[in-house]
Design an enzyme around this catalytic site. Structure first.
Site, PDB file in Angstrom:
ATOM      1  CG  HIS A  18      -1.934  -1.041   1.315  1.00  0.00           C
ATOM      2  ND1 HIS A  18      -2.060  -1.898   2.385  1.00  0.00           N
ATOM      3  CD2 HIS A  18      -2.915  -1.403   0.449  1.00  0.00           C
ATOM      4  CE1 HIS A  18      -3.072  -2.724   2.184  1.00  0.00           C
ATOM      5  NE2 HIS A  18      -3.603  -2.456   1.004  1.00  0.00           N
ATOM      6  NE  ARG A  91      -2.605  -7.513  -4.826  1.00  0.00           N
ATOM      7  CZ  ARG A  91      -3.403  -7.829  -3.834  1.00  0.00           C
ATOM      8  NH1 ARG A  91      -2.931  -7.873  -2.611  1.00  0.00           N
ATOM      9  NH2 ARG A  91      -4.672  -8.110  -4.042  1.00  0.00           N
ATOM     10  CB  SER A 129      -4.439  -6.891   4.124  1.00  0.00           C
ATOM     11  OG  SER A 129      -3.980  -5.627   3.733  1.00  0.00           O
TER      12      SER A 129
END
Ligand code: PNS
Length: 167
Positions: A18, A91, A129
């Site tokens: 992030h 990603r 995450s």
């Protein structure tokens, strides 16, 4: 005209991926508002105030970054903050379908905001995450993948979950 982007997400917790996206976003936008989803219907590991504290701590060296919270539609928040951009990290191919649908729906709902996808550093392309939470829950080491303060909070959190205080 000052260009502003919102960077919406759950940030449960913030990762180095992030931070990398925000750093790249600042090359394109004058200001980035990191917008934490509060959605009370969704289960998060960290409560909102802790997610916010971790973001504030990890982004304290960036100028032109604001941390805020929102609920409801991302586009309503973008419009309220007069943002021209909605920033998202992309990603891998596996992110693409969900992100593509979300970008098109957001454009349908609010055409003035453009979704901008940025790709993180290669070493963060496998980072999420969710995986970070899982690795720490199972005793793995996430050094270098999240800010140090976040790693400490994660470990404390899982210690608390596995050994709840006895009364
Ligand atoms: O970090 P995440 O969990 O991938 O972020 C997802 C987020 C917050 C960007 C997405 O769930 C979202 O935009 N939620 C707000 C509700 C909304 O606008 N839904 C319609 C999306 S097209």
């Amino acid at each position: 005209m000052q260009k502003t982007a919102i960077y919406p997400g759950s940030f449960d917790p913030v990762t180095n991926g992030h931070l990398d996206i925000v750093e790249r976003g600042l090359k394109l936008f004058d200001k980035i508002i990191v917008a934490i989803l509060t959605n009370p219907g969704k289960k998060f590991l960290f409560p909102l105030e802790e997610r916010r504290a971790m973001l504030e701590e990890s982004m304290k060296d960036f100028s032109n970054v604001e941390i805020d919270t929102f609920d409801g539609l991302t586009v309503d928040y973008a419009s309220q903050r007069k943002a021209q951009g909605i920033l998202r990290g992309l990603r891998a191919l596996s992110d693409f379908e969900y992100e593509f649908q979300m970008a098109l729906m957001n454009r349908h709902l609010y055409p003035p905001a453009e979704t901008v996808f940025l790709t993180p550093k290669e070493e963060y392309t496998y980072l999420s995450s969710r995986l970070v939470r899982e690795v720490v829950a199972l005793g793995g080491d996430v050094t270098g993948l999240v800010p140090e303060a976040v790693r400490a909070r994660l470990e404390a959190r899982f210690r608390k979950l596995t050994h709840p205080p006895t009364r």
